[in-house]
Write a protein that holds these residues in place. Structure first.
Motif, PDB file in Angstrom:
ATOM      1  N   THR A  60      48.652   3.366  -9.334  1.00 25.16           N
ATOM      2  CA  THR A  60      47.781   4.541  -9.396  1.00 25.16           C
ATOM      3  C   THR A  60      47.699   5.297  -8.073  1.00 25.16           C
ATOM      4  O   THR A  60      47.090   6.368  -8.014  1.00 25.16           O
ATOM      5  N   GLN A  62      46.061   4.396  -5.489  1.00 27.45           N
ATOM      6  CA  GLN A  62      44.715   4.290  -4.929  1.00 27.45           C
ATOM      7  C   GLN A  62      44.678   3.322  -3.749  1.00 27.45           C
ATOM      8  O   GLN A  62      45.518   2.430  -3.638  1.00 27.45           O
ATOM      9  N   LEU A 229      40.351  -5.279 -11.321  1.00 29.23           N
ATOM     10  CA  LEU A 229      39.164  -4.492 -11.003  1.00 29.23           C
ATOM     11  C   LEU A 229      37.899  -5.319 -11.198  1.00 29.23           C
ATOM     12  O   LEU A 229      37.893  -6.333 -11.888  1.00 29.23           O
ATOM     13  N   ASP A 233      34.010  -1.460  -9.116  1.00 28.65           N
ATOM     14  CA  ASP A 233      35.081  -0.473  -8.952  1.00 28.65           C
ATOM     15  C   ASP A 233      35.091   0.581 -10.053  1.00 28.65           C
ATOM     16  O   ASP A 233      35.716   1.632  -9.893  1.00 28.65           O
ATOM     17  N   GLN A 237      36.718   4.735 -11.040  1.00 28.29           N
ATOM     18  CA  GLN A 237      37.815   4.958 -11.982  1.00 28.29           C
ATOM     19  C   GLN A 237      37.427   5.923 -13.097  1.00 28.29           C
ATOM     20  O   GLN A 237      38.200   6.143 -14.027  1.00 28.29           O
TER      21      GLN A 237
END
Length: 268
Positions: A60, A62, A229, A233, A237
């Motif tokens: 992703t 991130q 996750l 978190d 998202q």
């Protein structure tokens, strides 16, 4: 020195790795550097959780926080004394390496007895023992009379914790803060639930642990594993929270608050 947090008991499926992962996320979000060790050398659930998190971050793009990890291996020496000496050397080196760069060290233990696990318990500043909310798991801590419900004596695991406390006292270290975590608690006020609660409260006074509420039984905890996750978190998202998710996240915050970890209250 880094504050060492150990999640340990001698039973699988009690939520040790899930607890360790959410504690890591909570501590890292406050800006602390965290080290991690997974002593379940066969399953490595904690490290696999972190590997899934690393893979999700790559997919992703991130920037997800990750701890500094050190993996250990079992000694292959045949002589038990020599093997334990080698494992003690490796464990001590790993702790020293993480201590040099981290404020907290999280150690996840296997659901069985091992020499690594014994050393981890003796190193713990905070020991967290998650147990499922049932009389089956209560046997992990103590033996109970089936007719009267009276506690007959500590279990092998409780005696191991007592021995770890003796080792810490002999080394001049501060006493371990032992916390027993009631996990997978039912929302129904069942007779079994009350019986477990009464027994745990009684045993806490006898063998010296603190009893704190853990996590309720929720599907979301299992669903997050593949992406690495945590509930802390999900808002980042864009996850749509239900009331159940909000309640679960509050359980995590309540746990962190109850642990009284050094610096966490000031950081929060």
């Amino acid at each position: 020195m880094a504050h060492v947090i150990v999640t340990g008991n001698e039973k699988g499926g009690s939520g040790k790795s899930t607890t360790a992962m959410h504690l890591f996320a909570a501590i890292a979000r406050q800006g602390f550097r965290v080290g991690a060790m997974d002593l379940d050398l066969r399953q490595t659930t904690f490290f696999r959780y972190l590997e899934n998190r690393e893979a999700f971050a790559r997919r992703t793009g991130q920037d997800l926080s990750l701890p500094e990890r050190i993996g250990l291996q079992p000694s292959t020496l045949r002589d038990r004394v020599e093997a334990e000496a080698e494992e003690e050397r490796w464990f001590t080196q790993a702790i020293a390496t993480l201590d040099a760069s981290c404020e907290f060290i999280l150690i996840d233990c296997p659901g069985a007895d091992s020499f690594y696990s014994q050393m981890a318990h003796a190193s713990a500043d905070t020991l967290i023992t998650p147990i499922n909310d049932s009389l089956v798991d209560f046997d992990l801590l103590a033996r109970m009379d089936p007719e009267t419900g009276r506690v007959l004596g500590p279990s092998i695991y409780s005696e191991m914790v007592w021995q770890a406390r003796r080792l810490r006292a002999g080394a001049g270290l501060k006493p371990v803060d032992w916390v027993v975590l009631r996990n997978r608690m039912s929302h129904i006020d069942a007779r079994n639930k009350r019986k477990v609660g009464d027994a745990l409260e009684h045993l806490a006074r006898r063998i010296g642990y603190r009893l704190v509420p853990g996590f309720s039984e929720r599907v979301i905890f299992r669903e997050m594993f593949l992406n690495g996750l945590t509930l802390l978190d999900l808002r980042d998202q864009g996850f749509a929270f239900s009331m159940s998710h909000v309640a679960a996240r509050q359980e995590i915050r309540d746990l962190v608050r109850a642990l009284n970890l050094p610096g966490m209250a000031e950081a929060a």
